[in-house]
Design a protein around this motif. Structure first.
Motif, PDB file in Angstrom:
ATOM      1  N   ILE A   1       0.755  -1.134   0.060  1.00 52.31           N
ATOM      2  CA  ILE A   1      -0.100  -0.010   0.216  1.00 52.31           C
ATOM      3  C   ILE A   1       1.002   1.169   0.032  1.00 52.31           C
ATOM      4  CG2 ILE A   1      -0.101   0.040   2.531  1.00 52.31           C
ATOM      5  CD1 ILE A   1      -3.374   0.683   1.953  1.00 52.31           C
ATOM      6  N   GLN A   2       0.358   2.228  -0.800  1.00 56.95           N
ATOM      7  CA  GLN A   2       1.383   3.674  -1.019  1.00 56.95           C
ATOM      8  C   GLN A   2       0.808   4.641   0.074  1.00 56.95           C
ATOM      9  OE1 GLN A   2       4.099   3.286  -3.202  1.00 56.95           O
ATOM     10  NE2 GLN A   2       3.471   0.913  -3.129  1.00 56.95           N
TER      11      GLN A   2
ATOM     12  N   GLU B   1      -2.834   5.999  -0.277  1.00 56.31           N
ATOM     13  CA  GLU B   1      -3.545   5.046  -1.145  1.00 56.31           C
ATOM     14  C   GLU B   1      -4.762   4.605  -0.095  1.00 56.31           C
ATOM     15  OE1 GLU B   1      -2.976   1.498  -4.361  1.00 56.31           O
ATOM     16  OE2 GLU B   1      -1.286   1.697  -2.537  1.00 56.31           O
ATOM     17  N   THR B   2      -5.793   4.300  -0.554  1.00 56.03           N
ATOM     18  CA  THR B   2      -6.942   3.450   0.431  1.00 56.03           C
ATOM     19  C   THR B   2      -6.695   2.179   0.193  1.00 56.03           C
ATOM     20  OG1 THR B   2      -8.609   3.477  -1.568  1.00 56.03           O
ATOM     21  CG2 THR B   2      -8.437   5.690  -0.299  1.00 56.03           C
TER      22      THR B   2
ATOM     23  N   THR C   1      -8.481   0.873  -2.865  1.00 56.25           N
ATOM     24  CA  THR C   1      -7.624   0.752  -4.022  1.00 56.25           C
ATOM     25  C   THR C   1      -6.354  -0.198  -4.177  1.00 56.25           C
ATOM     26  OG1 THR C   1      -7.865   3.380  -4.217  1.00 56.25           O
ATOM     27  CG2 THR C   1      -5.989   2.380  -5.427  1.00 56.25           C
ATOM     28  N   TYR C   2      -5.699  -0.393  -2.860  1.00 56.85           N
ATOM     29  CA  TYR C   2      -4.608  -1.216  -2.821  1.00 56.85           C
ATOM     30  C   TYR C   2      -5.553  -2.844  -2.753  1.00 56.85           C
ATOM     31  CZ  TYR C   2      -1.599  -4.701  -0.506  1.00 56.85           C
ATOM     32  OH  TYR C   2      -0.707  -5.699  -0.150  1.00 56.85           O
TER      33      TYR C   2
ATOM     34  N   LYS D   1      -6.053  -3.273  -6.538  1.00 58.33           N
ATOM     35  CA  LYS D   1      -4.884  -3.774  -7.244  1.00 58.33           C
ATOM     36  C   LYS D   1      -4.306  -5.014  -7.107  1.00 58.33           C
ATOM     37  CE  LYS D   1      -1.287  -1.186  -5.968  1.00 58.33           C
ATOM     38  NZ  LYS D   1      -0.599  -0.455  -5.477  1.00 58.33           N
TER      39      LYS D   1
END
Length: 160
Positions: free
Chosen positions: A117-118, A121-122, A125-126, A129
Motif C-alpha cells: 500500500i502506498q 492510497e486507500t 485501491t490497494y 490492485k
C-alpha cells in the motif's frame, strides 16, 4: 485490385468443410470481435462458449469463426492458402500461432511480493490492485495470497 479480390475469394477450407450443409435454423450468436491485439486463446475460448451447442459441427464452427474477426485478423484469414484448413482445431491452431505474440503470459507468484500500500492510497485501491494482479497468476495460491496481501499493509494497519 482484382488479383487481391481473386485471392480472398478462394476459401482456405477443404472441400469437405466448404460442401457441408449448415443447420437450417442456425442463429449466429454475437461475438466479441478479435482486434488482433488481445490474447488469441481467450478469443477462441469465448468463441467456443458462444458456439457450445454446435461444438461438434466442425464445418459450422469453421465457417462461423471468421465472423468473429476484425480487420487485422481478417487480413490474416484472407491470406490463408486455399484448401489448407480441414478442421476447427487446425483453424484455431493457425490463428493462435499467428497471433501468439499477444498471448497472455501468466504473472509469476513473486509479482505479489512487490505490492504494498502506498502513502495516501486507500485500502480499497490497494485491494483492487492486489487482487487484479493475483488473478493474473496461474495456480492455486490462496494461502500465499492472503499472507502477501497482509504483508503489503503497514505494520500498524488494523487488518494486519
Amino acid at each position: 485490385m482484382s488479383e487481391v479480390l481473386n485471392h480472398i475469394s478462394k476459401s482456405p477450407f477443404t472441400r469437405k468443410i466448404e460442401d457441408a450443409k449448415l443447420p437450417r435454423r442456425f442463429n449466429q450468436p454475437m461475438f466479441t470481435i478479435y482486434n488482433g491485439r488481445t490474447d488469441p486463446v481467450e478469443h477462441v475460448s469465448h468463441f467456443n462458449q458462444r458456439m457450445a451447442v454446435h461444438s461438434k459441427d466442425e464445418a459450422l464452427m469453421c465457417k462461423v469463426f471468421p465472423s468473429s474477426l476484425g480487420p487485422v485478423a481478417m487480413r490474416w484469414f484472407d491470406g490463408l492458402r486455399a484448401g489448407s484448413i480441414d478442421s476447427f482445431r487446425g483453424l484455431t491452431q493457425a490463428f493462435g500461432s499467428h497471433f501468439i505474440t499477444y498471448s497472455r503470459v501468466p504473472r509469476p507468484l513473486d509479482s505479489l511480493l512487490s505490492l504494498s500500500i502506498q502513502d495516501g492510497e486507500t485500502l480499497k485501491t490497494y485491494s483492487d490492485k492486489y487482487w487484479e494482479k493475483y488473478n493474473e497468476i496461474d495456480g492455486d495460491f490462496d494461502d500465499i495470497a492472503i499472507s502477501t496481501f497482509n504483508s503489503g499493509l503497514p505494520t500498524e494497519h488494523g487488518l494486519r
